[in-house]
Scaffold this active site. Structure first.
Site, PDB file in Angstrom:
ATOM      1  CG  ASP A 190      29.408  40.032  32.702  1.00  0.00           C
ATOM      2  OD1 ASP A 190      30.236  39.108  32.656  1.00  0.00           O
ATOM      3  OD2 ASP A 190      29.643  41.177  32.262  1.00  0.00           O
ATOM      4  CG  ASP A 247      33.405  37.003  31.748  1.00  0.00           C
ATOM      5  OD1 ASP A 247      32.271  37.150  32.218  1.00  0.00           O
ATOM      6  OD2 ASP A 247      33.876  37.724  30.850  1.00  0.00           O
TER       7      ASP A 247
END
Ligand SMILES: *[C@@H]1O[C@H](CO)[C@@H](O)[C@H](O)[C@H]1NC(C)=O
Ligand SMILES: *[C@@H]1O[C@H](CO)[C@@H](O)[C@H](O)[C@H]1NC(C)=O
Ligand SMILES: *[C@@H]1O[C@H](CO)[C@@H](O)[C@H](O)[C@H]1NC(C)=O
Ligand SMILES: *[C@@H]1O[C@H](CO)[C@@H](O)[C@H](O)[C@H]1NC(C)=O
Ligand SMILES: *[C@@H]1O[C@H](CO)[C@@H](O)[C@H](O)[C@H]1NC(C)=O
Length: 489
Positions: free
Chosen positions: A113, A310
């Site tokens: 992430d 992201d």
């Protein structure tokens, strides 16, 4: 994305989450979790493929045989580049890699992430032997690791789709061929559905400044330890299976590379743009052009143009004003109560963007613009509204929907993000001909964070111990709010 804004793919199930975003949304202070709620629509890719989505009722069990893999060895004398083969979970809902924890090392699947900065692994701290719980999630048992050190510090983090809590510890973590004595969180509580098998946690790849644990993220230690990496950067190639009707829940997900880029996965130059001065510790880029079918959409400037790049978010989160303009050009589109838009599947809007001061335009495939075909003629878009008013979170989130279309590079010094065109070799991996990555036993270079010597250890990742990845994937849908029911793992 983090803390806050983050539509964590972990709650993969719910197509739409309506979230209360607390202060924590302000990345800089992720530990402050009290405060006025802010409403935001979050997107998760649904596991359902075609046909009707019955979000309120949806519950599905699925059996999966899952294998693990983690960073491979090579030379143990000189380690400058490492990689981790990824798995694409749930038709591009999320992408996970594998870390090995403790001594002897046990492998766990973690979401990779770039929108957050903490590493956490689900734990069964009250058990000395069990490696799984009734929820079917593989758990880390600190008691079984001879090198685990309990730091006696509480940890909690809140994501867009839920929250996790536990305590901080330190242990040997191996990932992508590197091994570090790393502070991480052993999480014994999560909100419902934050975690589903075969995932056991998350590895944040953003900067320490937004880490709830205050720990230097694994990647950042490597990048800052002189002589360790060839180049202070990491890179992603993410596969696309959302439009492949033959795809399974788990497919080869692409490659995470650290220490250099993998030139066989992209072609041409990497178009780097600096992270804007003063940006919070996400991988921020300024969105400077967004075209729909060749027509430019009006975009804000300055901080209001900042987007977090992201890998941990499935879709693309944009301020409502931008969404309104985008969909006003798509004939027959309509916003639903939950903030999402539906549009005629026949429309296939062509979207392209530029970042920073670059003149290179990156198209998003129409396959990625569609979250789901909900009926014969109606598709649901993967774009969703976000509102960062009153927080220091970035105005936008650009997740996997965009990143599947490029090779993405995240560089520590100078701080910049780069995109390059995928190579044919990378695109061929969308065919589904590659096996889902399996466990690879390799040796890992041990890096001493404070030294300036190249890692030369040979700490073996050794036997993948008796890690059991349970076969039941239980999914449930969450509508209309974060479920804040905590459950012990
Ligand atoms: C979870 O871990 C924390 C910190 O180690 C501990 O204080 C707490 O009692 C644990 N909670 C449960 C439900 O096991
Ligand atoms: C890891 O760090 C902790 C805390 O600094 C220390 O107590 C422990 O000995 C270290 N473990 C190894 C294997 O270096
Ligand atoms: C999926 O979308 C990509 C990008 O638009 C396209 O190249 C590919 O052919 C599509 N695959 C299938 C199976 O339709
Ligand atoms: C680069 O990627 C290719 C294609 O996935 C892979 O075969 C190769 O091993 C990778 N090379 C390195 C050095 O990671
Ligand atoms: C983009 O800008 C570079 C120089 O800044 C120039 O060489 C190049 O031709 C431009 N490309 C396009 C597509 O305009």
């Amino acid at each position: 994305m983090v803390a806050p804004l983050h539509p964590l793919p972990l709650a993969l199930l719910s197509l739409v989450l309506s979230l209360a975003l607390p202060d924590a949304y302000a990345a800089a202070t992720p530990r402050r979790q009290q405060g006025a709620g802010r409403s935001i629509q979050m997107s998760r890719r649904n596991y359902l493929r075609n046909g009707d989505i019955d979000l309120d009722q949806w519950l599905r069990n699925n059996k999966q045989a899952t294998e693990l893999k983690y960073g491979m060895g090579g030379s143990t004398n000189k380690r400058a580049v490492g990689f981790n083969q990824l798995t694409d979970l749930g038709f591009d809902s999320s992408y996970f890699g594998t870390v090995a924890v403790g001594t002897p090392p046990v492998a766990f699947n973690v979401i990779l992430d770039t929108g957050s900065a903490d590493l956490w692994i689900a734990t069964d701290s009250t058990s000395t032997s069990s490696s799984t719980s009734s929820r079917g999630i593989a758990l880390f048992s600190p008691e079984t690791s001879s090198t685990f050190v309990d730091l006696h510090t509480a940890f909690s983090i809140r994501y867009g789709s839920g929250a996790a809590a536990g305590g901080l510890g330190k242990d040997q973590i191996s990932f992508a061929g590197f091994s570090l004595n790393q502070t991480f969180a052993v999480v014994n509580q999560t909100t419902s559905d934050l975690l589903t098998s075969p995932l056991s946690g998350l590895m944040g790849l953003a900067f320490q400044s937004i880490a709830s644990s205050d720990a230097v993220p694994f990647w950042q230690t490597l990048a800052q330890t002189s002589g360790t990496l060839d180049e202070p950067l990491f890179a992603f190639h993410l596969t696309r299976f959302s439009n492949n009707t033959n795809a399974g829940q788990l497919e080869a997900g692409g490659t995470f590379t650290i220490g250099n880029t993998n030139t066989s996965l992209y072609q041409g130059n990497i178009d780097f743009q600096p992270i804007p001065t003063g940006a919070p510790g996400y991988w921020i880029q300024s969105l400077t052009t967004l075209k729909v079918n060749g027509n430019s959409v009006t975009l804000p400037t300055g901080q209001n143009s900042w987007a977090a790049i992201d890998t941990g978010t499935t879709g693309v989160g944009l301020p409502q004003s931008i969404l309104t303009e985008i969909f006003s050009t798509i004939q027959g589109s309509q916003q639903l109560n939950n903030g999402y838009y539906q549009f005629p599947c026949s429309e296939s809007p062509q979207i392209e963007v530029t970042w920073g001061s670059s003149n290179v335009s990156w198209p998003i495939s129409t396959a990625d613009f569609t979250l789901q075909q909900v009926s014969q003629d109606t598709c649901l878009s993967v774009f969703f509204p976000v509102d960062n008013t009153g927080s220091s979170a970035p105005a936008m989130i650009w997740g996997d929907t965009f990143l599947k279309n490029v090779y993405s590079v995240f560089q520590n010094s100078p701080k910049q993000v780069g995109f390059a065109k995928l190579s044919n070799a990378a695109l061929e991996q969308n065919s589904g001909n590659l096996p889902v990555p399996s466990a690879t036993v390799g040796s890992a270079a041990t890096v001493t964070a404070t030294s300036s010597t190249r890692g030369s250890g040979s700490g073996s990742n050794g036997a993948i111990s008796s890690l059991t990845i349970p076969s039941t994937l239980v999914l449930s849908s969450v509508i209309g709010g974060v479920i804040m029911v905590w459950s012990a793992l």
